[in-house]
Design a protein around this motif. Structure first.
Motif, short mmCIF file in Angstrom:
data_model
loop_
_atom_site.label_atom_id
_atom_site.label_comp_id
_atom_site.label_asym_id
_atom_site.label_seq_id
_atom_site.Cartn_x
_atom_site.Cartn_y
_atom_site.Cartn_z
N ALA A 49 0.95 -1.31 -0.11
CA ALA A 49 -0.14 0.23 -0.14
C ALA A 49 0.71 1.12 -0.13
CB ALA A 49 -0.96 0.25 1.15
N LEU A 50 1.91 1.65 0.19
CA LEU A 50 3.06 2.17 0.56
C LEU A 50 3.09 2.61 -0.34
CD1 LEU A 50 5.15 1.19 4.23
CD2 LEU A 50 3.03 3.33 3.44
N GLY A 51 3.13 1.44 -1.93
CA GLY A 51 4.11 2.28 -3.03
C GLY A 51 5.75 2.00 -3.25
N PRO A 52 6.41 2.14 -4.11
CA PRO A 52 7.46 2.19 -4.34
C PRO A 52 8.12 3.11 -2.93
CG PRO A 52 7.11 3.30 -6.35
CD PRO A 52 5.41 2.83 -5.34
N GLN A 53 9.37 2.75 -3.02
CA GLN A 53 10.34 3.38 -1.53
C GLN A 53 11.64 3.88 -2.34
OE1 GLN A 53 8.62 3.17 2.04
NE2 GLN A 53 7.22 3.10 0.31
N ALA A 54 11.73 5.07 -1.33
CA ALA A 54 13.20 6.23 -1.78
C ALA A 54 14.66 4.92 -1.74
CB ALA A 54 13.69 6.98 -0.68
N PRO A 55 15.30 4.95 -2.95
CA PRO A 55 16.28 3.67 -3.56
C PRO A 55 16.89 3.89 -2.16
CG PRO A 55 15.60 4.68 -5.48
CD PRO A 55 14.71 5.40 -4.57
N PRO A 56 17.52 4.75 -1.18
CA PRO A 56 18.69 5.00 -0.58
C PRO A 56 17.93 3.27 0.56
CG PRO A 56 18.55 7.01 -1.10
CD PRO A 56 17.00 6.23 -1.55
N ARG A 57 17.01 3.54 1.02
CA ARG A 57 16.13 2.87 1.71
C ARG A 57 16.94 0.70 1.89
NH1 ARG A 57 10.68 2.28 3.90
NH2 ARG A 57 11.54 1.80 5.58
N CYS A 58 17.00 1.04 0.32
CA CYS A 58 17.68 -0.82 0.20
C CYS A 58 19.07 -0.60 0.38
CB CYS A 58 17.51 -1.18 -1.48
SG CYS A 58 15.52 -0.21 -1.92
N ALA A 69 24.10 -10.03 10.29
CA ALA A 69 23.91 -9.24 11.22
C ALA A 69 22.47 -9.10 11.92
CB ALA A 69 23.92 -7.47 11.09
N ALA A 70 22.69 -9.13 13.11
CA ALA A 70 21.53 -9.06 14.42
C ALA A 70 20.52 -7.76 13.63
CB ALA A 70 21.71 -9.23 15.28
N GLY A 71 19.40 -7.87 13.84
CA GLY A 71 18.70 -6.70 13.72
C GLY A 71 18.00 -6.57 12.58
N TYR A 72 17.07 -5.55 12.17
CA TYR A 72 17.08 -5.27 10.45
C TYR A 72 17.32 -4.26 10.01
CZ TYR A 72 13.92 -8.75 13.27
OH TYR A 72 12.91 -10.42 13.72
N GLY A 73 16.92 -4.45 9.08
CA GLY A 73 17.53 -2.98 7.35
C GLY A 73 16.40 -2.12 7.72
N ASP A 74 16.63 -1.27 6.79
CA ASP A 74 15.40 0.09 7.09
C ASP A 74 14.34 -0.64 6.27
OD1 ASP A 74 14.72 2.64 8.11
OD2 ASP A 74 15.51 2.80 5.51
N LEU A 75 14.57 -1.38 5.11
CA LEU A 75 13.55 -1.68 4.05
C LEU A 75 13.77 -2.63 4.41
CD1 LEU A 75 11.21 -1.35 2.30
CD2 LEU A 75 12.66 -1.11 0.64
N GLU A 76 11.92 -4.32 5.00
CA GLU A 76 12.41 -5.33 5.42
C GLU A 76 11.35 -5.98 4.23
OE1 GLU A 76 14.55 -7.52 6.79
OE2 GLU A 76 15.44 -6.52 8.04
N ASN A 77 10.29 -4.67 4.05
CA ASN A 77 9.36 -5.27 3.23
C ASN A 77 8.74 -4.60 2.16
OD1 ASN A 77 8.27 -8.09 4.88
ND2 ASN A 77 8.16 -6.02 6.04
N SER A 86 16.46 -1.20 -12.28
CA SER A 86 15.96 -2.55 -11.86
C SER A 86 15.05 -1.50 -10.63
CB SER A 86 17.86 -1.93 -11.29
OG SER A 86 17.68 -1.28 -10.83
N LEU A 87 14.99 -3.17 -10.29
CA LEU A 87 13.75 -2.86 -8.84
C LEU A 87 14.98 -4.06 -8.50
CD1 LEU A 87 12.53 -6.31 -9.24
CD2 LEU A 87 11.03 -4.48 -10.48
N HIS A 88 14.76 -3.16 -6.74
CA HIS A 88 15.07 -4.13 -5.92
C HIS A 88 13.90 -5.15 -4.81
CE1 HIS A 88 17.20 -5.53 -2.44
NE2 HIS A 88 16.31 -4.50 -1.33
N ILE A 89 13.55 -6.20 -4.29
CA ILE A 89 12.64 -6.37 -3.59
C ILE A 89 12.97 -6.66 -2.15
CG2 ILE A 89 10.96 -8.14 -3.24
CD1 ILE A 89 10.48 -6.46 -5.60
N ALA A 90 12.39 -6.73 -1.42
CA ALA A 90 12.25 -7.51 0.28
C ALA A 90 10.99 -7.91 0.65
CB ALA A 90 12.98 -6.08 1.09
#
Length: 289
Positions: A49-58, A69-77, A86-90
């Protein structure tokens, strides 16, 4: 980049979606076929629902090894679209009762038979065949699929993809393989190409780590744009150039379809994998193939 070892094996008749009458006859795993799939998890619906996210989050491909590494990244989904097309999927999949070792087993076991592959995504998987050295029955499961190529036909959304996925060592993407004890973590890594022409168009990683009630899978894809390249020294001309042009600009619709597909298949797999793997292990102990 190495070429696929052998041409794509083709079935004697046209593959089809779903299981046909008699297709599972004599298969010990037939009871695990379930065409009913659960709804998308809420966290995936929210991400779409949020649509495409900013590339620096990937997560960048160059730093993919930091998934360990432990924890989570900025874009998990979710997904992002880049200027080069190109595209990036999480996508994050929670897998109660599953262990990382079960995923290594699955990526070895399912590849050699179309019916096994169809268990994974009843609405989208059509065909599977394997190209690689015969698996050493005494080798760890991860070693049995690394270096081989899985030829698969599957629908991503409404589009049928004919793919060749070459499984490579996690170290190629920056993982410390000494740190991937299959009891605690694994990383399934692949180069994604087309199966009928020598063209690669992306990369995938499924990093799986143990959590309190089982495991969680953090999937990442880098597809299209600058990731498109010919295999084995092929010249990017004619039919190959046309295919490459079609993969360089994938767009938001393709990205959304990939998020949905990944979440659907991994959640469906998690529902039956513990019982399937346990039954296989019991059967292997009794000498059953």
């Amino acid at each position: 980049m190495a070429d696929v070892a052998e041409p794509r094996p083709d079935p004697g008749r046209r593959p089809h979606l779903g299981m046909q009458a008699g297709e599972l006859d004599g298969k010990w795993y037939a009871k695990y076929w379930n065409p009913v799939m659960a709804p998308l998890p809420e966290h995936i619906r929210e991400a779409l629902a949020l649509g495409p996210q900013a590339p620096p989050r990937c997560l960048s491909l160059d730093t993919a090894g930091t998934l360990s590494a432990a924890g989570y990244g900025d874009l998990e989904n979710g997904y992002s679209l880049f200027d080069d097309g190109s595209l990036h999927i999480a996508a994050l999949t929670r897998m109660p009762g599953v262990s990382p070792a079960m995923l290594d087993w699955w990526f070895w076991w399912h590849t050699t038979e179309t019916q096994r592959y169809k268990l994974w995504h009843p609405r989208a998987h059509v065909y599977a065949a394997w190209s690689g050295d015969p698996a050493d029955g005494g080798a760890p499961y991860r070693e049995r699929y690394i270096g081989g190529t899985s030829f698969v036909d599957e629908y991503i959304g409404s589009a049928l993809g004919e793919l060749a996925i070459r499984f490579v060592r996690p170290g190629r993407f920056g993982f410390s393989e000494d740190g991937l004890d299959p009891d605690e973590a694994t990383a399934v890594c692949g180069v994604v190409g087309l199966s009928r022409v020598p063209l690669d168009w992306g990369y995938l990683i499924h990093h799986v780590r143990r959590v309190r009630d089982g495991a969680e899978m953090r999937s990442r894809f880098w597809m299209g744009g600058s990731h498109v390249s010919p295999r084995g020294g092929a010249s990017l001309t004619g039919e190959l150039a046309t295919a490459a042009d079609g993969l360089r600009n994938l767009g938001a619709e393709q990205a959304r379809a990939m998020v949905v597909h990944c979440s659907q298949e991994m959640n469906h797999l998690a529902a039956f994998l513990p019982d399937l793997c346990e039954e296989f292990t019991r059967g292997a102990a009794r000498g059953r193939p």
